[in-house]
Design a protein around this motif. Structure first.
Motif, PDB file in Angstrom:
ATOM      1  N   ALA A   1     -10.072  -2.276   5.563  1.00  0.00           N
ATOM      2  CA  ALA A   1      -9.081  -3.353   5.661  1.00  0.00           C
ATOM      3  C   ALA A   1      -7.691  -2.833   5.298  1.00  0.00           C
ATOM      4  CB  ALA A   1      -9.472  -4.515   4.754  1.00  0.00           C
ATOM      5  N   ILE A   2      -7.625  -1.966   4.298  1.00  0.00           N
ATOM      6  CA  ILE A   2      -6.333  -1.403   3.892  1.00  0.00           C
ATOM      7  C   ILE A   2      -5.745  -0.559   5.020  1.00  0.00           C
ATOM      8  CG2 ILE A   2      -5.285   0.320   2.358  1.00  0.00           C
ATOM      9  CD1 ILE A   2      -6.891  -0.984   0.062  1.00  0.00           C
ATOM     10  N   ARG A   3      -6.571   0.162   5.761  1.00  0.00           N
ATOM     11  CA  ARG A   3      -6.057   0.938   6.903  1.00  0.00           C
ATOM     12  C   ARG A   3      -5.402   0.011   7.933  1.00  0.00           C
ATOM     13  NH1 ARG A   3     -10.589   4.339   6.045  1.00  0.00           N
ATOM     14  NH2 ARG A   3     -11.823   3.351   7.679  1.00  0.00           N
ATOM     15  N   ILE A   4      -5.984  -1.147   8.133  1.00  0.00           N
ATOM     16  CA  ILE A   4      -5.388  -2.116   9.057  1.00  0.00           C
ATOM     17  C   ILE A   4      -4.066  -2.626   8.484  1.00  0.00           C
ATOM     18  CG2 ILE A   4      -5.693  -4.406  10.106  1.00  0.00           C
ATOM     19  CD1 ILE A   4      -8.763  -3.694  10.095  1.00  0.00           C
ATOM     20  N   MET A   5      -4.041  -2.859   7.190  1.00  0.00           N
ATOM     21  CA  MET A   5      -2.810  -3.330   6.549  1.00  0.00           C
ATOM     22  C   MET A   5      -1.712  -2.262   6.607  1.00  0.00           C
ATOM     23  SD  MET A   5      -4.614  -5.250   3.340  1.00  0.00           S
ATOM     24  CE  MET A   5      -3.172  -6.094   2.703  1.00  0.00           C
ATOM     25  N   GLU A   6      -2.095  -0.998   6.540  1.00  0.00           N
ATOM     26  CA  GLU A   6      -1.114   0.079   6.664  1.00  0.00           C
ATOM     27  C   GLU A   6      -0.427   0.025   8.021  1.00  0.00           C
ATOM     28  OE1 GLU A   6      -2.857   3.566   3.744  1.00  0.00           O
ATOM     29  OE2 GLU A   6      -3.648   3.457   5.788  1.00  0.00           O
ATOM     30  N   THR A   7      -1.185  -0.329   9.036  1.00  0.00           N
ATOM     31  CA  THR A   7      -0.613  -0.485  10.370  1.00  0.00           C
ATOM     32  C   THR A   7       0.380  -1.646  10.380  1.00  0.00           C
ATOM     33  OG1 THR A   7      -2.618   0.373  11.380  1.00  0.00           O
ATOM     34  CG2 THR A   7      -1.172  -0.923  12.792  1.00  0.00           C
ATOM     35  N   TYR A   8      -0.016  -2.756   9.778  1.00  0.00           N
ATOM     36  CA  TYR A   8       0.855  -3.932   9.743  1.00  0.00           C
ATOM     37  C   TYR A   8       2.159  -3.636   9.005  1.00  0.00           C
ATOM     38  CZ  TYR A   8       2.646  -8.542   8.514  1.00  0.00           C
ATOM     39  OH  TYR A   8       3.461  -9.639   8.334  1.00  0.00           O
ATOM     40  N   TYR A   9       2.058  -3.033   7.829  1.00  0.00           N
ATOM     41  CA  TYR A   9       3.258  -2.763   7.024  1.00  0.00           C
ATOM     42  C   TYR A   9       3.960  -1.468   7.432  1.00  0.00           C
ATOM     43  CZ  TYR A   9       2.370  -6.639   3.884  1.00  0.00           C
ATOM     44  OH  TYR A   9       2.197  -7.904   3.360  1.00  0.00           O
ATOM     45  N   ASP A  10       3.337  -0.678   8.319  1.00  0.00           N
ATOM     46  CA  ASP A  10       3.890   0.587   8.774  1.00  0.00           C
ATOM     47  C   ASP A  10       4.224   1.505   7.594  1.00  0.00           C
ATOM     48  OD1 ASP A  10       4.601   2.420  10.732  1.00  0.00           O
ATOM     49  OD2 ASP A  10       6.694   1.761  10.771  1.00  0.00           O
ATOM     50  N   MET A  11       3.262   1.587   6.679  1.00  0.00           N
ATOM     51  CA  MET A  11       3.402   2.457   5.513  1.00  0.00           C
ATOM     52  C   MET A  11       2.008   2.726   4.934  1.00  0.00           C
ATOM     53  SD  MET A  11       4.896  -0.382   2.777  1.00  0.00           S
ATOM     54  CE  MET A  11       4.586   0.449   1.240  1.00  0.00           C
ATOM     55  N   THR A  12       1.893   3.808   4.195  1.00  0.00           N
ATOM     56  CA  THR A  12       0.619   4.082   3.556  1.00  0.00           C
ATOM     57  C   THR A  12       0.470   3.198   2.329  1.00  0.00           C
ATOM     58  OG1 THR A  12       1.570   5.890   2.263  1.00  0.00           O
ATOM     59  CG2 THR A  12       0.523   6.479   4.342  1.00  0.00           C
ATOM     60  N   TYR A  13      -0.767   2.964   1.955  1.00  0.00           N
ATOM     61  CA  TYR A  13      -1.042   2.120   0.785  1.00  0.00           C
ATOM     62  C   TYR A  13      -0.476   2.809  -0.451  1.00  0.00           C
ATOM     63  CZ  TYR A  13      -3.708  -0.868  -2.413  1.00  0.00           C
ATOM     64  OH  TYR A  13      -4.090  -1.764  -3.380  1.00  0.00           O
ATOM     65  N   PRO A  14       0.386   2.121  -1.184  1.00  0.00           N
ATOM     66  CA  PRO A  14       1.067   2.742  -2.323  1.00  0.00           C
ATOM     67  C   PRO A  14       0.147   3.270  -3.422  1.00  0.00           C
ATOM     68  CG  PRO A  14       2.160   0.697  -1.708  1.00  0.00           C
ATOM     69  CD  PRO A  14       0.882   0.788  -0.917  1.00  0.00           C
ATOM     70  N   LEU A  15      -1.070   2.760  -3.549  1.00  0.00           N
ATOM     71  CA  LEU A  15      -1.943   3.208  -4.626  1.00  0.00           C
ATOM     72  C   LEU A  15      -2.904   4.313  -4.199  1.00  0.00           C
ATOM     73  CD1 LEU A  15      -2.801  -0.149  -6.444  1.00  0.00           C
ATOM     74  CD2 LEU A  15      -0.983   1.494  -6.922  1.00  0.00           C
TER      75      LEU A  15
END
Length: 89
Positions: free
Chosen positions: A74-88
Motif C-alpha cells: 500500500a505504501i508503494r502505491i502511496m509513493e506513486t500518489y505523493y511522487d516521493m519515497t516513504y519518509p520512514l
C-alpha cells in the motif's frame, strides 16, 4: 465503491489504520510547493486507487500475504500518489 471492497476494508481495519498512519507521515514530509494533495486516505483519492488497493486487501484476506507485506504494498502505491519515497524507509 462496491460492497465487496467495503467489506474487505471493514474486515481488515488494521490495514486501513496503517494506511492512515502512513498518510500522516507522507503529508508531514510533503513539500507543498509541489502543489496541494488531498489525503490519500480520503474517500475520493482512495476510490481512485481502488483497482490497485483491492487486490492487496483480497490477498491479505486469503492469507496469501501478511499485514506487514500488505502495508508495504500500500505504501508503494502511496509513493506513486505523493511522487516521493516513504519518509520512514
Amino acid at each position: 465503491m462496491n460492497d465487496d471492497f467495503a467489506n474487505l476494508r471493514s474486515m481488515h481495519s488494521e490495514l486501513g489504520s496503517k494506511i492512515r498512519h502512513a498518510d500522516v507521515v507522507f503529508r508531514d514530509d510533503y513539500d507543498d510547493n509541489n502543489g496541494s494533495k488531498m489525503p490519500f486516505s480520503s474517500g475520493v483519492v482512495f476510490i481512485k486507487y481502488k483497482d490497485s488497493l483491492e487486490p492487496i486487501y483480497q490477498r491479505l484476506d486469503s492469507g496469501e500475504i501478511d499485514i506487514g507485506t500488505a502495508e508495504k504494498e500500500a505504501i508503494r502505491i502511496m509513493e506513486t500518489y505523493y511522487d516521493m519515497t516513504y519518509p520512514l524507509n
